[in-house]
Scaffold this motif. Sequence first.
Motif, short mmCIF file in Angstrom:
data_model
loop_
_atom_site.label_atom_id
_atom_site.label_comp_id
_atom_site.label_asym_id
_atom_site.label_seq_id
_atom_site.Cartn_x
_atom_site.Cartn_y
_atom_site.Cartn_z
N UNK A 1 0.85 -1.20 0.00
CA UNK A 1 0.00 0.00 0.00
C UNK A 1 0.89 1.26 0.00
N UNK A 2 0.59 2.19 -0.89
CA UNK A 2 1.41 3.41 -1.06
C UNK A 2 0.65 4.65 -0.59
N UNK A 3 1.43 5.59 -0.03
CA UNK A 3 0.84 6.86 0.43
C UNK A 3 0.20 7.57 -0.76
N UNK A 4 -1.01 8.06 -0.59
CA UNK A 4 -1.68 8.69 -1.74
C UNK A 4 -1.11 10.07 -2.04
N UNK A 5 -0.22 10.56 -1.13
CA UNK A 5 0.35 11.90 -1.37
C UNK A 5 1.74 11.82 -2.01
N UNK A 6 2.57 10.83 -1.54
CA UNK A 6 3.97 10.84 -2.03
C UNK A 6 4.44 9.49 -2.57
N UNK A 7 3.60 8.47 -2.47
CA UNK A 7 3.90 7.12 -2.98
C UNK A 7 4.93 6.34 -2.14
N UNK A 8 5.33 6.90 -0.99
CA UNK A 8 6.15 6.10 -0.07
C UNK A 8 5.25 5.03 0.57
N UNK A 9 5.90 4.08 1.32
CA UNK A 9 5.11 3.02 1.95
C UNK A 9 4.12 3.62 2.96
N UNK A 10 2.86 3.22 2.86
CA UNK A 10 1.84 3.75 3.77
C UNK A 10 1.87 2.98 5.09
N UNK A 11 1.60 3.68 6.20
CA UNK A 11 1.58 3.03 7.52
C UNK A 11 0.17 3.02 8.11
N UNK A 12 -0.71 3.85 7.58
CA UNK A 12 -2.07 3.94 8.13
C UNK A 12 -2.98 4.59 7.09
N UNK A 13 -4.28 4.57 7.42
CA UNK A 13 -5.25 5.22 6.52
C UNK A 13 -5.92 6.38 7.26
N UNK A 14 -6.33 7.38 6.51
CA UNK A 14 -7.08 8.49 7.11
C UNK A 14 -8.51 8.03 7.34
N UNK A 15 -9.30 8.85 8.02
CA UNK A 15 -10.71 8.49 8.24
C UNK A 15 -11.42 8.30 6.90
N UNK A 16 -10.96 9.01 5.89
CA UNK A 16 -11.56 8.89 4.56
C UNK A 16 -10.98 7.69 3.81
N UNK A 17 -10.23 6.83 4.54
CA UNK A 17 -9.68 5.58 3.98
C UNK A 17 -8.56 5.81 2.96
N UNK A 18 -7.88 6.98 3.05
CA UNK A 18 -6.77 7.23 2.14
C UNK A 18 -5.46 6.81 2.79
N UNK A 19 -4.61 5.99 2.11
CA UNK A 19 -3.36 5.53 2.71
C UNK A 19 -2.36 6.67 2.87
N UNK A 20 -1.62 6.64 4.00
CA UNK A 20 -0.65 7.71 4.29
C UNK A 20 0.66 7.11 4.80
N UNK A 21 1.79 7.70 4.41
CA UNK A 21 3.10 7.29 4.95
C UNK A 21 3.25 7.93 6.33
N UNK A 22 4.35 7.60 7.01
CA UNK A 22 4.54 8.10 8.39
C UNK A 22 4.48 9.63 8.43
#
Length: 294
Positions: free
Chosen positions: A1-22
């Motif tokens: 799963x990749x961060x939807x902002x920078x494409x680094x490895x995602x560690x969690x999702x936002x409440x809107x279910x968007x993946x995010x890196x650290x």
Amino acid sequence: MRCHKCKNTAVAKSTEQKPLCERHFLSYFEGKVKKTISQFKLLKKNERIAVACSGGKDSVTVLVLLHQWGYKVTALLIDEGIKNYRDRTKEELERICKTNAIPLRVVSYKEKFGSSLDGILAKRKDIRACTVCGVFRRTLLHRSSKHFDVLVTGHNLDDEAQAALMNLFKGQTSLLERMGPRSSGEHGFTSRVKPLYFCTEKEVRTYSFLRRFPLSYVECPNASGALRMEFSHALNQLESLQPGSKLHFLRNFLKNTKKLHTITTAVRHCAICGDPSSGATCKSCQFQQQLVNA
Ligand code: SF4
């Protein structure tokens, strides 16, 4: 799963279910807390702020964030006297306050009511720990925060959704009106605010973990029997079937709360301690007479 902002490895999702890196999760979380503070006008930089701390992830997160953002905070710990739980979280909080140069005030049941919670429970097997603990805790928070402009608590979205559901379930509509990110100080109470109101329990856990706060994440041994846990399980089940349900429920709840018909109970003052009370004597003094002084 990749961060939807920078494409680094995602560690969690936002409440809107968007993946995010650290990095993006940390800034997403902090942005959400700042937005809640400004949208609901929760705090001002010149106010004297007490932060009700248990030494758990929620209160430590809000304490450290407010301190870093330049608010004048004092940590306030209510020590119920629960072995292998409060002694551990107290030590952790003491360390965090020392590291960050945050003033800490500790007030205990033993010192103020003459017995620890463990001491009361050892004598009385017929009472629920959380019933008496909740009343004593509210009393000490009220008395200890009198000299502050505002009392911050670490309640998160899960806590608030559970409380809203429980109060609706029990028909305690008079309590519903007082819910929300801010409850104004009236009847001699200090204003209470909840900057983590829109952060889920999972988000706070992830944030505190990524910030590497030195916490053991230990739970109160009395929590498992609490009715609140049943509501927590029910809401978690709903959330797993329909992500975002808790937030949706809480937003709609806030929107509609003021429309509910509530009966406002007149507030008097306790004949024994003088604190605000709905009866002739407050619950705290009643418990003290029945459970400690008996
Ligand atoms: Fe007190 Fe119950 Fe919370 Fe434990 S779970 S600290 S007994 S209110």
